[in-house]
Every structure is written in structure tokens, then in C-alpha cells.
Design a protein around this motif. Structure first.
Motif, PDB file in Angstrom:
ATOM      1  N   LEU A   1       0.839  -1.210   0.000  1.00 41.96           N
ATOM      2  CA  LEU A   1       0.000   0.000   0.000  1.00 41.96           C
ATOM      3  C   LEU A   1       0.866   1.250   0.000  1.00 41.96           C
ATOM      4  O   LEU A   1       0.639   2.187  -0.763  1.00 41.96           O
ATOM      5  N   SER A   2       1.881   1.242   0.843  1.00 46.91           N
ATOM      6  CA  SER A   2       2.710   2.442   0.999  1.00 46.91           C
ATOM      7  C   SER A   2       3.556   2.695  -0.234  1.00 46.91           C
ATOM      8  O   SER A   2       3.883   3.837  -0.544  1.00 46.91           O
ATOM      9  N   SER A   3       3.913   1.620  -0.980  1.00 48.59           N
ATOM     10  CA  SER A   3       4.745   1.838  -2.168  1.00 48.59           C
ATOM     11  C   SER A   3       3.982   2.669  -3.193  1.00 48.59           C
ATOM     12  O   SER A   3       4.549   3.532  -3.846  1.00 48.59           O
ATOM     13  N   GLY A   4       2.673   2.413  -3.332  1.00 47.58           N
ATOM     14  CA  GLY A   4       1.857   3.224  -4.242  1.00 47.58           C
ATOM     15  C   GLY A   4       1.677   4.628  -3.720  1.00 47.58           C
ATOM     16  O   GLY A   4       1.791   5.612  -4.457  1.00 47.58           O
ATOM     17  N   ILE A   5       1.435   4.742  -2.417  1.00 50.75           N
ATOM     18  CA  ILE A   5       1.182   6.050  -1.806  1.00 50.75           C
ATOM     19  C   ILE A   5       2.425   6.933  -1.874  1.00 50.75           C
ATOM     20  O   ILE A   5       2.358   8.096  -2.265  1.00 50.75           O
ATOM     21  N   SER A   6       3.580   6.360  -1.502  1.00 50.01           N
ATOM     22  CA  SER A   6       4.800   7.183  -1.480  1.00 50.01           C
ATOM     23  C   SER A   6       5.167   7.619  -2.899  1.00 50.01           C
ATOM     24  O   SER A   6       5.642   8.730  -3.110  1.00 50.01           O
ATOM     25  N   ASN A   7       4.914   6.766  -3.858  1.00 46.13           N
ATOM     26  CA  ASN A   7       5.205   7.095  -5.256  1.00 46.13           C
ATOM     27  C   ASN A   7       4.359   8.277  -5.720  1.00 46.13           C
ATOM     28  O   ASN A   7       4.825   9.164  -6.424  1.00 46.13           O
ATOM     29  N   GLU A   8       3.098   8.303  -5.287  1.00 43.64           N
ATOM     30  CA  GLU A   8       2.144   9.322  -5.743  1.00 43.64           C
ATOM     31  C   GLU A   8       2.222  10.606  -4.916  1.00 43.64           C
ATOM     32  O   GLU A   8       2.205  11.698  -5.442  1.00 43.64           O
ATOM     33  N   ILE A   9       2.299  10.463  -3.587  1.00 48.79           N
ATOM     34  CA  ILE A   9       2.112  11.633  -2.719  1.00 48.79           C
ATOM     35  C   ILE A   9       3.414  12.230  -2.195  1.00 48.79           C
ATOM     36  O   ILE A   9       3.553  13.437  -2.085  1.00 48.79           O
ATOM     37  N   PHE A  10       4.373  11.371  -1.883  1.00 51.42           N
ATOM     38  CA  PHE A  10       5.581  11.879  -1.244  1.00 51.42           C
ATOM     39  C   PHE A  10       6.778  12.006  -2.176  1.00 51.42           C
ATOM     40  O   PHE A  10       7.808  12.543  -1.819  1.00 51.42           O
ATOM     41  N   SER A  11       6.669  11.446  -3.397  1.00 48.15           N
ATOM     42  CA  SER A  11       7.838  11.495  -4.285  1.00 48.15           C
ATOM     43  C   SER A  11       7.942  12.860  -4.951  1.00 48.15           C
ATOM     44  O   SER A  11       6.969  13.606  -5.027  1.00 48.15           O
ATOM     45  N   SER A  12       9.127  13.157  -5.465  1.00 47.53           N
ATOM     46  CA  SER A  12       9.308  14.418  -6.194  1.00 47.53           C
ATOM     47  C   SER A  12       8.595  14.293  -7.537  1.00 47.53           C
ATOM     48  O   SER A  12       8.299  13.206  -8.005  1.00 47.53           O
ATOM     49  N   THR A  13       8.324  15.408  -8.178  1.00 44.98           N
ATOM     50  CA  THR A  13       7.564  15.373  -9.435  1.00 44.98           C
ATOM     51  C   THR A  13       8.461  15.109 -10.640  1.00 44.98           C
ATOM     52  O   THR A  13       7.995  15.066 -11.752  1.00 44.98           O
ATOM     53  N   GLU A  14       9.757  14.966 -10.400  1.00 41.95           N
ATOM     54  CA  GLU A  14      10.671  14.708 -11.520  1.00 41.95           C
ATOM     55  C   GLU A  14      10.355  13.370 -12.183  1.00 41.95           C
ATOM     56  O   GLU A  14       9.963  12.425 -11.521  1.00 41.95           O
ATOM     57  N   ALA A  15      10.535  13.320 -13.501  1.00 46.41           N
ATOM     58  CA  ALA A  15      10.321  12.063 -14.222  1.00 46.41           C
ATOM     59  C   ALA A  15      11.353  11.050 -13.744  1.00 46.41           C
ATOM     60  O   ALA A  15      12.463  11.413 -13.357  1.00 46.41           O
ATOM     61  N   GLU A  16      10.989   9.791 -13.784  1.00 46.07           N
ATOM     62  CA  GLU A  16      11.880   8.741 -13.281  1.00 46.07           C
ATOM     63  C   GLU A  16      13.178   8.678 -14.091  1.00 46.07           C
ATOM     64  O   GLU A  16      14.246   8.547 -13.540  1.00 46.07           O
ATOM     65  N   PHE A  17      13.080   8.785 -15.410  1.00 42.60           N
ATOM     66  CA  PHE A  17      14.266   8.648 -16.260  1.00 42.60           C
ATOM     67  C   PHE A  17      14.470   9.903 -17.108  1.00 42.60           C
ATOM     68  O   PHE A  17      13.555  10.325 -17.814  1.00 42.60           O
ATOM     69  N   SER A  18      15.688  10.445 -17.058  1.00 39.43           N
ATOM     70  CA  SER A  18      16.033  11.502 -18.011  1.00 39.43           C
ATOM     71  C   SER A  18      16.322  10.796 -19.345  1.00 39.43           C
ATOM     72  O   SER A  18      16.497   9.580 -19.386  1.00 39.43           O
ATOM     73  N   GLU A  19      16.403  11.571 -20.425  1.00 39.70           N
ATOM     74  CA  GLU A  19      16.690  10.970 -21.737  1.00 39.70           C
ATOM     75  C   GLU A  19      18.032  10.239 -21.721  1.00 39.70           C
ATOM     76  O   GLU A  19      18.179   9.166 -22.289  1.00 39.70           O
ATOM     77  N   GLU A  20      18.995  10.854 -21.022  1.00 38.55           N
ATOM     78  CA  GLU A  20      20.330  10.250 -20.948  1.00 38.55           C
ATOM     79  C   GLU A  20      20.278   8.911 -20.202  1.00 38.55           C
ATOM     80  O   GLU A  20      20.873   7.910 -20.628  1.00 38.55           O
ATOM     81  N   ASP A  21      19.530   8.895 -19.079  1.00 34.44           N
ATOM     82  CA  ASP A  21      19.408   7.664 -18.300  1.00 34.44           C
ATOM     83  C   ASP A  21      18.685   6.571 -19.098  1.00 34.44           C
ATOM     84  O   ASP A  21      19.028   5.394 -19.022  1.00 34.44           O
ATOM     85  N   LYS A  22      17.665   6.982 -19.844  1.00 38.47           N
ATOM     86  CA  LYS A  22      16.921   6.012 -20.672  1.00 38.47           C
ATOM     87  C   LYS A  22      17.857   5.369 -21.697  1.00 38.47           C
ATOM     88  O   LYS A  22      17.796   4.167 -21.958  1.00 38.47           O
ATOM     89  N   LYS A  23      18.702   6.214 -22.284  1.00 40.91           N
ATOM     90  CA  LYS A  23      19.654   5.737 -23.292  1.00 40.91           C
ATOM     91  C   LYS A  23      20.609   4.703 -22.678  1.00 40.91           C
ATOM     92  O   LYS A  23      20.898   3.658 -23.269  1.00 40.91           O
ATOM     93  N   THR A  24      21.065   5.011 -21.457  1.00 38.78           N
ATOM     94  CA  THR A  24      21.975   4.102 -20.749  1.00 38.78           C
ATOM     95  C   THR A  24      21.273   2.781 -20.439  1.00 38.78           C
ATOM     96  O   THR A  24      21.831   1.696 -20.655  1.00 38.78           O
ATOM     97  N   MET A  25      20.044   2.887 -19.938  1.00 40.09           N
ATOM     98  CA  MET A  25      19.276   1.691 -19.582  1.00 40.09           C
ATOM     99  C   MET A  25      19.027   0.836 -20.832  1.00 40.09           C
ATOM    100  O   MET A  25      19.136  -0.398 -20.794  1.00 40.09           O
ATOM    101  N   GLU A  26      18.718   1.508 -21.935  1.00 40.72           N
ATOM    102  CA  GLU A  26      18.464   0.825 -23.206  1.00 40.72           C
ATOM    103  C   GLU A  26      19.707   0.063 -23.662  1.00 40.72           C
ATOM    104  O   GLU A  26      19.630  -1.095 -24.083  1.00 40.72           O
ATOM    105  N   ALA A  27      20.857   0.726 -23.542  1.00 44.43           N
ATOM    106  CA  ALA A  27      22.122   0.094 -23.965  1.00 44.43           C
ATOM    107  C   ALA A  27      22.418  -1.130 -23.099  1.00 44.43           C
ATOM    108  O   ALA A  27      22.805  -2.192 -23.615  1.00 44.43           O
ATOM    109  N   LEU A  28      22.221  -0.999 -21.783  1.00 41.74           N
ATOM    110  CA  LEU A  28      22.465  -2.121 -20.872  1.00 41.74           C
ATOM    111  C   LEU A  28      21.531  -3.293 -21.181  1.00 41.74           C
ATOM    112  O   LEU A  28      21.963  -4.447 -21.280  1.00 41.74           O
ATOM    113  N   ALA A  29      20.249  -2.976 -21.360  1.00 42.49           N
ATOM    114  CA  ALA A  29      19.261  -4.033 -21.623  1.00 42.49           C
ATOM    115  C   ALA A  29      19.557  -4.747 -22.939  1.00 42.49           C
ATOM    116  O   ALA A  29      19.434  -5.969 -23.042  1.00 42.49           O
ATOM    117  N   SER A  30      19.970  -3.956 -23.931  1.00 40.08           N
ATOM    118  CA  SER A  30      20.235  -4.509 -25.261  1.00 40.08           C
ATOM    119  C   SER A  30      21.421  -5.489 -25.238  1.00 40.08           C
ATOM    120  O   SER A  30      21.325  -6.609 -25.751  1.00 40.08           O
TER     121      SER A  30
END
Length: 862
Positions: free
Chosen positions: A611-640
Motif C-alpha cells: 500500500l505504501s509503495s503506491g502512496i509514497s510514489n504518488e504523494i511523497f515522491s518528487s515530481t521529476e520524471a523517473e528517467f532523463s533521456e540520458e538515463d533512458k539511453k543508458t538503460m536501453e544500452a544495458l538491456a540490449s
């Protein structure tokens, strides 16, 4: 609550207590095996020292016999001793489980981070109580209990674990000694496979004895402490159920079993209500209340025990009567015992007459055959469904004619067994809804879903069964990496289809989509599976929002990280705002049920964490997106890179032969732990697509190699290091809790690996180089994860979890040694033309028996 560090609390309340109770257990005489308890610690010591000296399992067993077993003992007597060791070790694991269960509220802070009390206090502190209330009015969690066979404890043993935990909590030495003696004489091995109904009954035990109390306690807390005098019109916690409804690959799930399970769920919840009303009657002895309660008690008694239907109130009328009783208590009796009557009202809100929501699931490949048979049969009856040649038409043409269908079929029309069963299962859903309410069975899941047509055919079958506007959510399950990549296009086709869009509108514009972590990991490797699912969730969220649809994700997560499990609440708390999170739904299976939800304390704690994982994600987390474009690129390269590495590994010519001949894979079917066959087809040919995720992952676990939880991760990280991009990976690690959670779960898989057990394989002429490939990737992954995290050792930040794993691994090391010894003997005997068939069967039985304890010991994988 002790202020000592968590590791210290674990060592005092779990490790030390286990040592004490184990020493009592080892002195208990069971039949003719009085010296087993003396010899097992000596064997354990020989195992530990032997692996430290790079000895193989056969050398270790022979060394033990040579040193501690009399020279005049026959081979049969020696083998019998190994079987007794297996029996003892299985029971040591049970003892450890019970000690850990008893210590749960001491080791874990029941009011600490992630608990409801903590959330409420944080919301008050940050002046976000209003936002918290708004969120709780729409947010839900739904753990779905499945019968997937990863739980090797029979019901009697689960009962002993519960009683032992209670006795240990009270330090009741006499009771503990008796229960240990009972444990020593209780069989673990199931001679016959359970039926799907047997599986359902086993899991209903958890609903009745644990979830019923823990879920309502949480709901009461929210109602009383967050909403106070306002009514909360949201269940917050739903329970899901698969045994009896999951037909995917299980020919033993029949329509009769589906109905029987639904009836058992209904009678069990009514029985629980009856017990609670009897307790209330002892307290609410007031004028105007007593007779009304007595009437309800009689109604429930007649229904549950005498099977009398007359006089049974509808759910709405039952709830209204309880509320009327509460009003009298408030107005005329100074609210005396108000909390107790509210507790029952809340339970009725949560569990209705259905207790848990029974899902129906079938494979798209089966549906396709069924649908074509329906078309052919109806044509032969002179009642053709379509004017086109359906079987040979394009997908687009098929969807077009399915959109406007308005016909009816009945099961009696069809001689084909699977078609008849599929149609009758849909009619059964209607019957269950009439009996248990709409929530009793209102979701149809299509596994191996690859196209919009797969959804439309299932949706059309519902409408053909005299159900023009079905009260059912049709849920595609996307599992493989290619299916996940196609998911957005599939849903766009459905959202723009007029018949399906109208159906969604009637269902509150909610679309349930299931994602398969277990099969995704088996198919594409650890990083790619998790990343593909994350990307699919982002894309599906975006397309659903575009069409005004609220998408609800349902995750098919297994127990260990290798099947998409791991620290579940951390995983959900790590998802950003680009993924819809109005509900958290996930499968809970096998040992994950008993470890995470087996006691009132652990069940309440883990439900609150979810329950708290959903709540903290919605109410207490910062509004920043989880992945910046640079981070997405890195994650994509690792996954690939990870994906390419894993796929190449899977295509290695030795991959399937290694699993077939060097692991315990083929022995899973002999354990009789689940009603479902261990592979999808009946073919004797051994092929990858037929393998189920559970025996696949389990076999790597028995080898202590845990390949699906790490393979490809090390190569991907090393690739980034060699190409000068490691700084980007470090940034990703710093920025993304999603990535950190993935790596922590992978570390758990590495921690549970022990390559010295199978190091002898490196000298095998046929499989030596293949074993070396796996070992090198293990070493590589370990080195790279330690470099990235800055840790000196794996799981450095989860010391108590690591201590639990090490304690369990130490218990089962002799068991694994016996298993490997038996596997090596089988390989020897298979090469010997004069080998005795009887001797071969004995060692095969030894391998099968040794599976149990090792799997049960892995319960902290969730």
C-alpha cells in the motif's frame, strides 16, 4: 520495539534461537534413526570443509562414510542414512521458518518505514492528509494467490509451522518439544498429485486464517485513523484467486472444479462471518440488537452447515442490516462495542460473498483453435456466424466481423472437448456472479497474447454465451519481449474498435493488462525483461491516457528475482509518474505466500508495504520524471547488450542438454506438488518453448547457479566499462531507484549462488566449457556490481536479509551435496550396461526427495 540494529535483532531472535531449538530437535529419537541427529552435524562440517578444499560432492560423501560410518555397513544402509539426512534437513528448514515467523514483529519494525502509521504521520507532518485521503478513495492493491507449484509443504506441515511459531514466541519449551516430535513423524512427500480443488483448499486456508484478519485490520485502521467519521467507499484491498480458474496448460481444471472452488470461497467467507457474529452476540446483548443478530447468525448457520438457501439475504441487505444494528448501538447504547460491529461491516465490504475474485485464464493458442471450431460447428449446424471465410481471412477482416456479431452458442453444440470446456467456463462465470456477486468472477485473462485479434476472439466468446454486455474485464497477458514491444499497437486497435470501446465504457473505462515477469525473464533475460515491461507500461499508460482509459497493470511476478520477484514493495515504489499506478496487482505464489503472508504479522506488514509503495510514489515522491533521456539511453544500452548475451547463451548447443542431463529439471514432474503438468506439450522432445518458468528457474536454483537472475547483467556492465560509458551507468544508478532495485534483486540471486557445488563439471568433457561460461558470467556480474555500488560484499546494505540467506544455505548445503552425489551416481549408472535398474531408481528417488528442502529454504526470495 528494540532499538538494536536489525541485524542484531535477527541474530538474537532468529539465529540464536534456531541453534537452541535445533539442538533439541537433533536429540529426539524418531523410530530407528536415533544416531542421525548425531551424524548430520558431522556431515555438514565435512561438506563445508570439503568445498573449501575444492572437493566434489562424491568425494565429500565418501569421506564422510569413511570417517564416521562403520566399515561393516552395507551400501543399502549408507543410502538409507542419506535419505534420513534428507528427512532431517527438511524439518530443520521448517524449524527455521517457524523461528523466523515468530521473530517477525521483533526483527521488522511494525510501525516503521512503509507502514500505515508511518504514512499517516508523514502525511500529517507534510500537511498532505487531504491528498492521502483522496488517493485512498481510488487506490487499491490486489494480491492474487496462484497455485503455481513452488510450495513443497503439505497442509499438515504448514499447520505445524504456525503452531511452532506461536510456541516459540511464548518460549513454551514443552510445546516446542512435542511439535518437533510431531514434525519428525509427519510425511512431507506427496504420493499423489493434488487436484486443482486440493490446491484451492490449501490456499483458502490462508484467506480464512490470515488475510481475513490482516486485511480487515488495515482497513479498520484507515477508516478510524485517516477517514475518522467519514465513510471510505473503496475496498483498498481486494484479494484475487487462480486455483480452479487458471486453465492455461492445466487440463485438470474443469468447469465443475471452477464452480466448486467458487462455492468453497463463498461458504468459507460465510463461515467466517458466522464466527464473528457469534462473538458479537456475546457483547451486543442489548435491547433492539440481540434478536437481529440472532437472526443473522441463524441465517448464516443454515446456509453454511445445512445448505439452506431460503432466507439468505442479498449482500446489500446483509450489509444494510449490520449498519442498522450499528445505528441502534450508536443512538441507544452509547456506541458500546461500536468498533467490533464496524469491523464486521468492513469485512463484508472487503470480502462480500465471494471472499476472493476468481480469475479465469486460458492461452490464446487454445482460444484460436476453439474459436475456429465454433465457427466450423455453427456453419455445419446451418447457423453460420459470418458471411466470410473466417479461418482464411486477414486479422483486419476478422476483427471487423467480430465487432458486429450478435449470435448465441451453447456448450451442448460442441463435441470438441476443449471447445465445450471453454464455452462452459464462460457460462460458469455467469453462475458464479449470480451466486457470489459480480466480484466473484469478473476477469478473463488471455495468456500468450500477441494480437488484438486474440482479445477480440475472447471478448466475442463472452458475447456468444448469451451475454450481450458481459460484466467481465478481458485482460491480455503480454509475456515475451516481442509481445511486450507490440502491446501498445494491440491496445490502440482495441481502444478504437467501437464494440470494445463501448464495452470498456460500461466497465468504467478501465482496462486490465497483465504482464508476465516470469516468462519474460525466461525469454529475454533479467535486465531486458524488466526494462521491456517498464517501457511497455509507459507506452500502455500513454496510449490509454490518450483514449481516456485508466489502465490497471497486473504483474505476473514469481517468488525469486529470477522469476520477476524480489523486494516487491521497493519495485513498486520505484516507478515514476509515467506509469499508471492506481492499483497494484500481482500474483503471489508458492513459498512467497507462506513467507510474505503466512502469519498475521507478516501479512499485515507486507500488505502495508505494498500500500505504501503506491502512496509514497504518488504523494511523497518528487515530481521529476523517473528517467532523463540520458538515463533512458543508458538503460536501453544495458538491456540490449544483456539481451543479446542471454539470447546467445540460450542458443548455445549445450543449453538444453545441460538442463536436461546435469540439472534436476526432469525430476520436478515427479514431486507431485502441483496439479499442472511441468511442461506445456505432451511431446517427449525437449524444447525451450514448452518449459514452464517455475521448473526452469527452479532447476538453476537447485544447481545453485541462479542463471535467470543475473546472466547478461555482468557482460552489459562490463561492455559499458570497456566502451568508456561507465560514468553514465553510475549516473543511472544514482538517479534511478528502479535500476537500483533491479540490481539489488540481482545481487540476491548472486548471493544464493554457490559454484563450488558444481565445480566438478568444469572437467566434464561434454559440459565443462559450458559450465565455465556460466561461472565466468557470475564472477563478472559480481565484480561489476561491487564496482558500481561501491560495496565490499554483495547485499552489504541488507545485512539481516543476507544473514537469513546464509543461515538457510548452511542448513541445505548437505542436502544439495546429497542431490549432486545422486545425480553423479545416475550419470555413472546410465553409462554402465550392467547397472541395476533398482539402483538407478533409488538414486532418482534421492534426487526427487532432495528438491523439497532446498526450494522451501528459498522462502526469503520474495
Amino acid at each position: 520495539m528494540s532499538r538494536k540494529p536489525k541485524l542484531e535483532r535477527f541474530q538474537e531472535n532468529v539465529s540464536s534461537k534456531y541453534q537452541i531449538y535445533n539442538s533439541i530437535f537433533m536429540t529426539l529419537p524418531f523410530d530407528e534413526i536415533s544416531n542421525t541427529g548425531v551424524l548430520l552435524p558431522l556431515f555438514s562440517e565435512i561438506c563445508e570443509k570439503g568445498y573449501a578444499l575444492d572437493k566434489n560432492p562424491s568425494e565429500i560423501v565418501h569421506k564422510f562414510f569413511e570417517r564416521y560410518v562403520e566399515k561393516d555397513k552395507t551400501e543399502t544402509e549408507k543410502i538409507n542414512l542419506l535419505f534420513r539426512f534428507i528427512q532431517y534437513i527438511e524439518r530443520q528448514v521448517v524449524l527455521f521458518d517457524a523461528v523466523e515467523d515468530a521473530a517477525f514483529p521483533i526483527v521488522n519494525n511494525m510501525d516503521g518505514r512503509g507502514t500505515l502509521r508511518n504514512i499517516k504521520e508523514e502525511a500529517e507532518e507534510k500537511q498532505k492528509i487531504g491528498a492521502l485521503k483522496t488517493y485512498l478513495e481510488r487506490f487499491k492493491i490486489r494480491p492474487v494467490l496462484t497455485a503455481h507449484p513452488t510450495q513443497f509443504y503439505p497442509g499438515q506441515v504448514l499447520g505445524i509451522i504456525t503452531d511452532l511459531a506461536e510456541a516459540i514466541e511464548k518460549d513454551d519449551l514443552l510445546a516446542i518439544k512435542k511439535l518437533l516430535a510431531q514434525l519428525g513423524k509427519t510425511p512431507f512427500f506427496k504420493k499423489e498429485k493434488p487436484t486443482p480443488y486440493d490446491e484451492a483448499v490449501s490456499l483458502i486456508w490462508y484467506l480464512e486464517n490470515v488475510f481475513y484478519h490482516a486485511a480487515s485490520k488495515i482497513y479498520n485502521y484507515i477508516q478510524q485513523n485517516i477517514f475518522k467519521d467519514e465513510e471510505l467507499n473503496n475496498q483498498v484491498i481486494d484479494l484475487g484467486f487462480w486455483p480452479g480458474g487458471d486453465r492455461d496448460g492445466n487440463p485438470f481444471v474443469t468447469t465443475e472444479i471452477t464452480k466448486k472452488v467458487a462455492e468453497r470461497l463463498r461458504s468459507t467467507i460465510l463461515l467466517n462471518y458466522h464466527r464473528d457474529i457469534r462473538k458479537l452476540k456475546r457483547r451486543l446483548t442489548f435491547d433492539g440488537v440481540e434478536k437481529r443478530l440472532a437472526k443473522l447468525e441463524r441465517m448464516l448457520y443454515d446456509n453454511v452447515y445445512l445448505r439452506k438457501e431460503e432466507g439468505m439475504l442479498s449482500l446489500a441487505a446483509f450489509e444494510a442490516e449490520l449498519k442498522a444494528i450499528k445505528d441502534i448501538v450508536v443512538k441507544k447504547h452509547q456506541s458500546l462495542f461500536r468498533a467490533e460491529i464496524e469491523d464486521l461491516i468492513n469485512k463484508v465490504k472487503l470480502f462480500g460473498y465471494h471472499f476472493a475474485m476468481l480469475d479465469i485464464r486460458q492461452d490464446s493458442r487454445v482460444h484460436q483453435g476453439v474459436f475456429e471450431n465454433i465457427v466450423e460447428t455453427m456453419k455445419n449446424r446451418g447457423e453460420a456466424l459470418f458471411s466470410i471465410d473466417y479461418v482464411n481471412s486477414s486479422e483486419e477482416e476478422k476483427i471487423k466481423v467480430l465487432t458486429h456479431i450478435d449470435k448465441k452458442v451453447e456448450e451442448k453444440y460442441f463435441e470438441n472437448e476443449i471447445t465445450n470446456a471453454t464455452i462452459s467456463s464462460i457460462y460458469a462465470m455467469k453462475t458464479i456472479q449470480d451466486r457470489n456477486g459480480e466480484r466473484g468472477a469478473n476477469r478473463y485473462i488471455i495468456s500468450n497474447n500477441q494480437s488484438a485479434l486474440h482479445v477480440m476472439e475472447a471478448f466475442t466468446m463472452l458475447r456468444l454465451c448469451d451475454w450481450k454486455q458481459p460484466d467481465v474485464d478481458v485482460s491480455p497477458l503480454f509475456e515475451t519481449v516481442p509481445d511486450l514491444q507490440a502491446a501498445q499497437a494491440v491496445m490502440k486497435t482495441l481502444y478504437t474498435n467501437e464494440a470494445y470501446a463501448a464495452h470498456l465504457k460500461r466497465r468504467g473505462n478501465k482496462q486490465y493488462i497483465m504482464l508476465g515477469f516470469s516468462d519474460g525473464t525466461k525469454d529475454g533475460g533479467y535486465l531486458m525483461a524488466n526494462w521491456s515491461i517498464f517501457k511497455a507500461k509507459e507506452e500502455l499508460t500513454a496510449i490509454s491516457r490518450e483514449y481516456g482509459i485508466k489502465v490497471i497493470f497486473f504483474d505476473g511476478r514469481g517468488g525469486p528475482p529470477a522469476r520477476g520477484g524480489g523486494k516487491t514493495h521497493q519495485f513498486y515504489a520505484s516507478l515514476g509518474s509515467t506509469v499508471e499506478d492506481e492499483e497494484i496487482q500481482l500474483t503471489v505464489q508458492g513459498q512467497t505466500i507462506s513467507s510474505n503472508f503466512g502469519t498475521l504479522d507478516s501479512c499485515q506488514y507486507n500488505l502495508e508495504q505494498l500500500l505504501s509503495s503506491g502512496i509514497s510514489n504518488e504523494i511523497f515522491s518528487s515530481t521529476e520524471a523517473e528517467f532523463s533521456e540520458e538515463d533512458k539511453k543508458t538503460m536501453e544500452a544495458l538491456a540490449s547488450v544483456s539481451y543479446d548475451t542471454y539470447v546467445a547463451f540460450k542458443k548455445h548447443p549445450m543449453f538444453l542438454p545441460y538442463l536436461e542431463r546435469m540439472s534436476t529439471l526432469k525430476y520436478y514432474a515427479k514431486t507431485n506438488i502441483g496439479s499442472r503438468p511441468s511442461k506445456r506439450s505432451k511431446s517427449k522432445e525437449f524444447n525451450f518453448s514448452d518449459l514452464r518458468a517455475i521448473p526452469f528457474v527452479g532447476s538453476w536454483s537447485q544447481l545453485k547457479q541462479n542463471v535467470p537472475g543475473f546472466y547478461g547483467v555482468g557482460t552489459a556492465l562490463e561492455h559499458m566499462e570497456k566502451s568508456g560509458q561507465f560514468e553514465a551507468v553510475e549516473k543511472l544508478y544514482q538517479n534511478s531507484s528502479f535500476f537500483r532495485t533491479l540490481l539489488e534483486n540481482s545481487m540476491m540471486s548472486l548471493t544464493k549462488s554457490f559454484f563450488k557445488l558444481t565445480a566438478y563439471m568444469k572437467d566434464n568433457e561434454e559440459f565443462g566449457s559450458f559450465w565455465t561460461i556460466i561461472f565466468e558470467e557470475y564472477e563478472r556480474t559480481k565484480r561489476m556490481l561491487l564496482k558500481l555500488t561501491g560495496y565490499n560484499e554483495l547485499m552489504e546494505n541488507q545485512q539481516e536479509g543476507k544473514a537469513s540467506i546464509h543461515a538457510r544455505e548452511k542448513i541445505v548445503l548437505p542436502l544439495l551435496t546429497i542431490q549432486q552425489y545422486a545425480l553423479r551416481k545416475i550419470q555413472e549408472l546410465q553409462k554402465d550396461p550392467n547397472a541395476s535398474e533398482e539402483e538407478l531408481k533409488t538414486f532418482e528417488k534421492m534426487v526427487t526427495r532432495s528438491l523439497f528442502g532446498n526450494i522451501n529454504a528459498s522462502r526469503n526470495s520474495a
